[in-house]
Design a protein around this motif. Structure first.
Motif, mmCIF file in Angstrom:
data_model
loop_
_atom_site.group_PDB
_atom_site.id
_atom_site.type_symbol
_atom_site.label_atom_id
_atom_site.label_comp_id
_atom_site.label_asym_id
_atom_site.label_seq_id
_atom_site.Cartn_x
_atom_site.Cartn_y
_atom_site.Cartn_z
ATOM 1 N N GLU A 1 41.457 72.959 83.981
ATOM 2 C CA GLU A 1 41.466 72.174 85.219
ATOM 3 C C GLU A 1 42.662 71.230 85.283
ATOM 4 O O GLU A 1 43.082 70.817 86.366
ATOM 5 N N LYS A 2 43.215 70.864 84.117
ATOM 6 C CA LYS A 2 44.374 69.978 84.072
ATOM 7 C C LYS A 2 45.692 70.736 84.272
ATOM 8 O O LYS A 2 46.749 70.120 84.383
ATOM 9 N N LEU A 3 45.628 72.071 84.280
ATOM 10 C CA LEU A 3 46.834 72.886 84.319
ATOM 11 C C LEU A 3 46.945 73.640 85.639
ATOM 12 O O LEU A 3 46.007 73.664 86.436
ATOM 13 N N HIS A 4 48.103 74.249 85.851
ATOM 14 C CA HIS A 4 48.344 75.051 87.050
ATOM 15 C C HIS A 4 48.514 76.511 86.640
ATOM 16 O O HIS A 4 49.448 76.845 85.903
ATOM 17 N N ARG A 5 47.603 77.342 87.115
ATOM 18 C CA ARG A 5 47.690 78.752 86.767
ATOM 19 C C ARG A 5 48.961 79.379 87.349
ATOM 20 O O ARG A 5 49.359 79.061 88.465
ATOM 21 N N GLY A 6 49.572 80.253 86.582
ATOM 22 C CA GLY A 6 50.833 80.880 86.973
ATOM 23 C C GLY A 6 52.047 80.128 86.469
ATOM 24 O O GLY A 6 53.176 80.614 86.601
ATOM 25 N N SER A 7 51.835 78.943 85.864
ATOM 26 C CA SER A 7 52.950 78.120 85.380
ATOM 27 C C SER A 7 53.205 78.364 83.891
ATOM 28 O O SER A 7 52.339 78.835 83.164
ATOM 29 N N ARG A 8 54.425 77.990 83.459
ATOM 30 C CA ARG A 8 54.790 78.051 82.041
ATOM 31 C C ARG A 8 54.613 76.674 81.417
ATOM 32 O O ARG A 8 54.882 75.649 82.053
ATOM 33 N N TYR A 9 54.196 76.682 80.148
ATOM 34 C CA TYR A 9 53.954 75.429 79.441
ATOM 35 C C TYR A 9 54.642 75.433 78.083
ATOM 36 O O TYR A 9 54.723 76.457 77.412
ATOM 37 N N LEU A 10 55.114 74.265 77.731
ATOM 38 C CA LEU A 10 55.754 74.050 76.435
ATOM 39 C C LEU A 10 54.866 73.116 75.620
ATOM 40 O O LEU A 10 54.474 72.048 76.101
ATOM 41 N N TRP A 11 54.526 73.530 74.402
ATOM 42 C CA TRP A 11 53.798 72.629 73.520
ATOM 43 C C TRP A 11 54.748 72.079 72.457
ATOM 44 O O TRP A 11 55.674 72.763 72.023
#
Length: 256
Positions: A175-185
């Motif tokens: 719920e905190k994220l946007h589906r279809g987006s790229r994320y860097l950890w």
């Protein structure tokens, strides 16, 4: 007429004893007698006919004559045969795309190509259909974690709020994220910083995959069989991380 009956008898006899390809998996290692030797799961056999399960229950995965995947449990002490399978005789051609994830005999299982992403961390395309993402520091062998951040897009962006660190893992709600987006950890542990990226599947991709998973599960008659078929479908669709998590939660040993 007599010669026709003889030919028909020979054809039916050969069909009855014809071998078939299969994959044999289990929760933890299991022993299978095949070709005069004892082998340890996971196994892919060119001819599964007559293989005997010596220890631990297993699940046998195969293709039926229409090319549909099925997995079926076989208890320890039983012998595997096409006639005993729920769909009758099986055909050759089963190839699990998830095979390089499994932990087993190096002569049977291809070597896993070590990726840069540590074990227990999402990578490449990630479905995360259960609504959360877990970053397992223990599986990644990261001790004394000092900082963990999840960034949408890259280092120039602000960290995603709500990354909950409990014990040896961090959990993030989808719920905190946007589906279809790229994320860097980004994680800092023992004075060193590591980072990696993944793409979160879009809502449309999740909807399509859920349909594919429901279809795949129809070929499984017990929880482990259904888990293997789900993992195979996820792996084929490119969701290797999710496939590995499904197998791990089912108790199948993963090569990490």
């Amino acid at each position: 007429m007599k010669s026709i009956l003889i030919v028909l008898f020979l054809f039916l006899s050969n069909t009855a004893v014809a071998g078939f390809n299969c994959a044999i998996l289990s929760r933890g290692p299991a022993k299978v007698a095949h070709g005069g030797t004892d082998k340890t799961t996971p196994l892919r056999l060119e001819d599964c006919e007559g293989a005997k399960v010596l220890s631990e229950d297993v699940t046998v995965c195969f293709l039926n004559r229409r090319g549909k995947r099925f997995c079926h449990p076989v208890k320890a002490g039983r012998t595997i045969s096409a006639a005993s399978l729920p769909t009758g005789s099986a055909s050759p051609g089963l190839l699990l795309t998830l095979w390089d994830m499994l932990k087993g005999d190096p002569d049977t299982v291809p070597a896993v190509v070590r990726r840069d992403t540590p074990a227990g961390f999402p990578f490449n395309d990630v479905l995360a259909a259960d609504g959360s993402l877990r970053f397992d520091f223990a599986r990644a062998d990261l001790r004394r974690v000092e900082r963990f951040e999840l960034l949408e897009g890259g280092l120039a962006t602000a960290a995603v709020a709500g990354a909950k660190i409990t014990g040896s893992a961090a959990t993030v709600s989808i719920e905190k994220l946007h589906r279809g987006s790229r994320y860097l950890w980004v994680v800092s542990a023992e004075g060193q910083e590591r980072h990696g990226m993944f793409r979160l599947a879009s809502a449309e991709e999740v909807a399509r995959m859920r349909k594919a998973l429901r279809l795949a599960e129809q070929g499984g008659s017990d929880p482990l069989s259904r888990a293997v078929l789900r993992a195979e479908a996820l792996s084929e669709a490119g969701y290797k991380y999710d496939a590995g998590e499904v197998l791990r939660r089912a108790g199948v040993e993963i090569a990490e």
